[in-house]
Design a protein around this motif. Sequence first.
Motif, PDB file in Angstrom:
ATOM      1  N   LEU A  25       5.959   0.932  35.245  1.00  0.00           N
ATOM      2  CA  LEU A  25       5.373   1.880  34.422  1.00  0.00           C
ATOM      3  C   LEU A  25       5.638   1.492  33.236  1.00  0.00           C
ATOM      4  O   LEU A  25       4.977   1.945  32.253  1.00  0.00           O
ATOM      5  CB  LEU A  25       5.141   3.306  34.761  1.00  0.00           C
ATOM      6  CG  LEU A  25       4.419   3.198  36.262  1.00  0.00           C
ATOM      7  CD1 LEU A  25       4.443   5.152  37.677  1.00  0.00           C
ATOM      8  CD2 LEU A  25       3.058   3.778  36.424  1.00  0.00           C
ATOM      9  N   PHE A  26       7.208   2.193  32.783  1.00  0.00           N
ATOM     10  CA  PHE A  26       8.311   2.508  31.639  1.00  0.00           C
ATOM     11  C   PHE A  26       7.927   0.607  31.454  1.00  0.00           C
ATOM     12  O   PHE A  26       7.521   0.892  29.961  1.00  0.00           O
ATOM     13  CB  PHE A  26       9.827   2.814  32.282  1.00  0.00           C
ATOM     14  CG  PHE A  26      10.356   2.501  30.568  1.00  0.00           C
ATOM     15  CD1 PHE A  26      10.404   3.262  30.425  1.00  0.00           C
ATOM     16  CD2 PHE A  26      11.056   1.183  30.568  1.00  0.00           C
ATOM     17  CE1 PHE A  26      11.162   3.480  29.492  1.00  0.00           C
ATOM     18  CE2 PHE A  26      11.990   1.447  29.198  1.00  0.00           C
ATOM     19  CZ  PHE A  26      11.786   2.498  28.488  1.00  0.00           C
ATOM     20  N   PHE A  27       8.278  -0.159  31.597  1.00  0.00           N
ATOM     21  CA  PHE A  27       8.265  -1.679  31.014  1.00  0.00           C
ATOM     22  C   PHE A  27       6.105  -1.914  31.157  1.00  0.00           C
ATOM     23  O   PHE A  27       6.389  -3.555  30.604  1.00  0.00           O
ATOM     24  CB  PHE A  27       8.153  -2.840  32.268  1.00  0.00           C
ATOM     25  CG  PHE A  27      10.049  -2.684  32.265  1.00  0.00           C
ATOM     26  CD1 PHE A  27      10.751  -2.326  30.949  1.00  0.00           C
ATOM     27  CD2 PHE A  27      10.564  -2.907  33.203  1.00  0.00           C
ATOM     28  CE1 PHE A  27      11.992  -2.102  31.085  1.00  0.00           C
ATOM     29  CE2 PHE A  27      12.025  -2.966  32.868  1.00  0.00           C
ATOM     30  CZ  PHE A  27      12.660  -2.644  32.213  1.00  0.00           C
ATOM     31  N   ARG A  28       5.630  -1.205  31.584  1.00  0.00           N
ATOM     32  CA  ARG A  28       3.777  -0.986  31.394  1.00  0.00           C
ATOM     33  C   ARG A  28       3.966  -0.997  29.664  1.00  0.00           C
ATOM     34  O   ARG A  28       3.007  -1.742  28.428  1.00  0.00           O
ATOM     35  CB  ARG A  28       3.649  -0.129  31.740  1.00  0.00           C
ATOM     36  CG  ARG A  28       1.769  -1.089  31.758  1.00  0.00           C
ATOM     37  CD  ARG A  28       0.740   0.184  32.491  1.00  0.00           C
ATOM     38  NE  ARG A  28      -0.564   0.184  32.355  1.00  0.00           N
ATOM     39  CZ  ARG A  28      -1.010   0.841  32.757  1.00  0.00           C
ATOM     40  NH1 ARG A  28      -0.915   1.628  33.858  1.00  0.00           N
ATOM     41  NH2 ARG A  28      -2.769   0.942  32.458  1.00  0.00           N
ATOM     42  N   PHE A  29       4.721  -0.489  28.391  1.00  0.00           N
ATOM     43  CA  PHE A  29       4.432  -0.165  27.341  1.00  0.00           C
ATOM     44  C   PHE A  29       6.261  -0.351  26.544  1.00  0.00           C
ATOM     45  O   PHE A  29       5.409  -0.271  25.753  1.00  0.00           O
ATOM     46  CB  PHE A  29       4.548   1.754  27.081  1.00  0.00           C
ATOM     47  CG  PHE A  29       3.367   2.398  28.498  1.00  0.00           C
ATOM     48  CD1 PHE A  29       2.337   2.029  27.620  1.00  0.00           C
ATOM     49  CD2 PHE A  29       3.761   2.745  29.592  1.00  0.00           C
ATOM     50  CE1 PHE A  29       1.332   2.798  28.161  1.00  0.00           C
ATOM     51  CE2 PHE A  29       2.467   3.298  30.511  1.00  0.00           C
ATOM     52  CZ  PHE A  29       1.308   3.067  29.525  1.00  0.00           C
ATOM     53  N   ILE A  30       6.589  -0.662  27.461  1.00  0.00           N
ATOM     54  CA  ILE A  30       8.001  -1.151  26.441  1.00  0.00           C
ATOM     55  C   ILE A  30       8.630  -2.580  26.932  1.00  0.00           C
ATOM     56  O   ILE A  30       9.016  -3.036  28.415  1.00  0.00           O
ATOM     57  CB  ILE A  30       9.432  -0.219  26.667  1.00  0.00           C
ATOM     58  CG1 ILE A  30       8.727   1.216  25.909  1.00  0.00           C
ATOM     59  CG2 ILE A  30      10.857  -0.604  25.749  1.00  0.00           C
ATOM     60  CD1 ILE A  30       8.305   1.620  25.354  1.00  0.00           C
ATOM     61  N   HIS A  31       9.041  -3.171  26.280  1.00  0.00           N
ATOM     62  CA  HIS A  31       9.421  -4.864  26.407  1.00  0.00           C
ATOM     63  C   HIS A  31      10.662  -4.693  26.924  1.00  0.00           C
ATOM     64  O   HIS A  31      11.943  -4.243  26.887  1.00  0.00           O
ATOM     65  CB  HIS A  31       9.294  -5.515  25.028  1.00  0.00           C
ATOM     66  CG  HIS A  31       8.065  -6.043  24.796  1.00  0.00           C
ATOM     67  ND1 HIS A  31       7.484  -6.622  25.284  1.00  0.00           N
ATOM     68  CD2 HIS A  31       8.030  -5.877  23.432  1.00  0.00           C
ATOM     69  CE1 HIS A  31       6.007  -7.095  24.680  1.00  0.00           C
ATOM     70  NE2 HIS A  31       6.279  -6.493  23.439  1.00  0.00           N
ATOM     71  N   PRO A  32      10.677  -4.892  28.119  1.00  0.00           N
ATOM     72  CA  PRO A  32      12.456  -5.130  28.969  1.00  0.00           C
ATOM     73  C   PRO A  32      13.290  -6.015  28.127  1.00  0.00           C
ATOM     74  O   PRO A  32      13.367  -6.924  27.618  1.00  0.00           O
ATOM     75  CB  PRO A  32      11.907  -6.601  30.808  1.00  0.00           C
ATOM     76  CG  PRO A  32      10.642  -6.923  29.625  1.00  0.00           C
ATOM     77  CD  PRO A  32      10.256  -6.309  29.136  1.00  0.00           C
ATOM     78  N   PRO A  33      14.043  -4.763  28.014  1.00  0.00           N
ATOM     79  CA  PRO A  33      15.291  -5.634  26.971  1.00  0.00           C
ATOM     80  C   PRO A  33      16.424  -6.969  27.125  1.00  0.00           C
ATOM     81  O   PRO A  33      16.251  -7.547  27.116  1.00  0.00           O
ATOM     82  CB  PRO A  33      16.224  -4.322  26.548  1.00  0.00           C
ATOM     83  CG  PRO A  33      16.150  -3.788  28.400  1.00  0.00           C
ATOM     84  CD  PRO A  33      14.699  -4.030  28.476  1.00  0.00           C
ATOM     85  N   VAL A  34      16.445  -7.418  29.270  1.00  0.00           N
ATOM     86  CA  VAL A  34      16.650  -8.102  29.759  1.00  0.00           C
ATOM     87  C   VAL A  34      15.599  -8.051  31.338  1.00  0.00           C
ATOM     88  O   VAL A  34      15.526  -7.380  31.263  1.00  0.00           O
ATOM     89  CB  VAL A  34      18.411  -7.880  29.908  1.00  0.00           C
ATOM     90  CG1 VAL A  34      18.258  -7.026  30.714  1.00  0.00           C
ATOM     91  CG2 VAL A  34      18.643  -9.513  29.852  1.00  0.00           C
ATOM     92  N   THR A  35      16.487  -9.381  31.655  1.00  0.00           N
ATOM     93  CA  THR A  35      15.078  -9.373  33.163  1.00  0.00           C
ATOM     94  C   THR A  35      16.453  -9.989  34.121  1.00  0.00           C
ATOM     95  O   THR A  35      17.412 -10.808  33.416  1.00  0.00           O
ATOM     96  CB  THR A  35      14.175 -10.194  32.934  1.00  0.00           C
ATOM     97  OG1 THR A  35      15.230 -12.456  32.800  1.00  0.00           O
ATOM     98  CG2 THR A  35      13.443 -10.337  32.123  1.00  0.00           C
ATOM     99  N   ASN A 154       6.520 -13.465  26.747  1.00  0.00           N
ATOM    100  CA  ASN A 154       7.589 -13.444  26.079  1.00  0.00           C
ATOM    101  C   ASN A 154       9.537 -13.379  26.583  1.00  0.00           C
ATOM    102  O   ASN A 154      10.098 -13.807  26.697  1.00  0.00           O
ATOM    103  CB  ASN A 154       7.745 -11.675  26.444  1.00  0.00           C
ATOM    104  CG  ASN A 154       6.909 -10.969  24.823  1.00  0.00           C
ATOM    105  OD1 ASN A 154       6.813 -11.674  23.872  1.00  0.00           O
ATOM    106  ND2 ASN A 154       5.942  -9.922  24.720  1.00  0.00           N
ATOM    107  N   ILE A 155       9.229 -13.261  28.376  1.00  0.00           N
ATOM    108  CA  ILE A 155      10.700 -13.824  29.358  1.00  0.00           C
ATOM    109  C   ILE A 155      10.657 -15.270  30.180  1.00  0.00           C
ATOM    110  O   ILE A 155      11.291 -15.141  29.951  1.00  0.00           O
ATOM    111  CB  ILE A 155      10.256 -12.084  30.240  1.00  0.00           C
ATOM    112  CG1 ILE A 155       9.014 -12.948  31.403  1.00  0.00           C
ATOM    113  CG2 ILE A 155       9.952 -10.970  29.863  1.00  0.00           C
ATOM    114  CD1 ILE A 155       9.661 -11.742  32.710  1.00  0.00           C
ATOM    115  N   ALA A 156       9.744 -15.647  29.530  1.00  0.00           N
ATOM    116  CA  ALA A 156       9.476 -17.342  30.448  1.00  0.00           C
ATOM    117  C   ALA A 156      10.481 -18.119  29.507  1.00  0.00           C
ATOM    118  O   ALA A 156      10.682 -18.237  29.181  1.00  0.00           O
ATOM    119  CB  ALA A 156       8.254 -17.818  30.375  1.00  0.00           C
TER     120      ALA A 156
END
Length: 233
Positions: A25-35, A154-156
Amino acid sequence: MVKKIFYFVTKLFLIYTAFVIFLLLFFRFIHPPVTAFMQSESNSLTGLFDLNDINYKPVPIKKISKFAPLAAIASEDQMFFEHFGFDFEQIEKAMKENKHRKRIRGASTISMQVAKNLFLFNSKIFIRKGFEAYYTLLLELLWSKERILETYLNIAEMGENIYGIEAASKIYFKKPSSKLTAEQSAAIIACLPNPKKRDPRRATNYLTNRKLHIIEQMNLIGGVSILNNHINY
């Protein structure tokens, strides 16, 4: 004793699921800083993780050329807007083909790849597929297709320490991803799933043929018009 163990495991599972739901739910609106995938790849190369080691610049899908998501769908998951995270037809086809092939054919959807990259380290253990399915299901329940596709782009992994279409576009073509042409978008996507071994600027026979195939598929599935009903440009 068995009941206590079952109760404990169930409670642990529910607590962990609540935590994952909170993250999603958090990452639904904020881009993850790292994976998790970025972290595992960086650690495997250096033994330590440092954000400075990676090229990663997430951007909203509205700032990405329409050709990039179209190329990703055409190449990786043509039923993306139709399925609920799993393309069972492709999974069945891959299972049949893999019985007679040395080179394993994958059937991961875009949703499955997002789940894997976000939460799982780069390993080949069998149980990993179970976790991948679990995270994929939660993704489809909690995120829109637009958000899943945006996060995928964005993360691939798109090169050595290069993550996401924005970083790839700037490194390979010296321009923001909003300016990518259909051919350039297809060239970047053509490097998957082995972006470390391939470079979209080097026109090998394999990459040229794969790029042309992706462009052909982009046209066959309807061009950028297929995005209009699902992405708020």
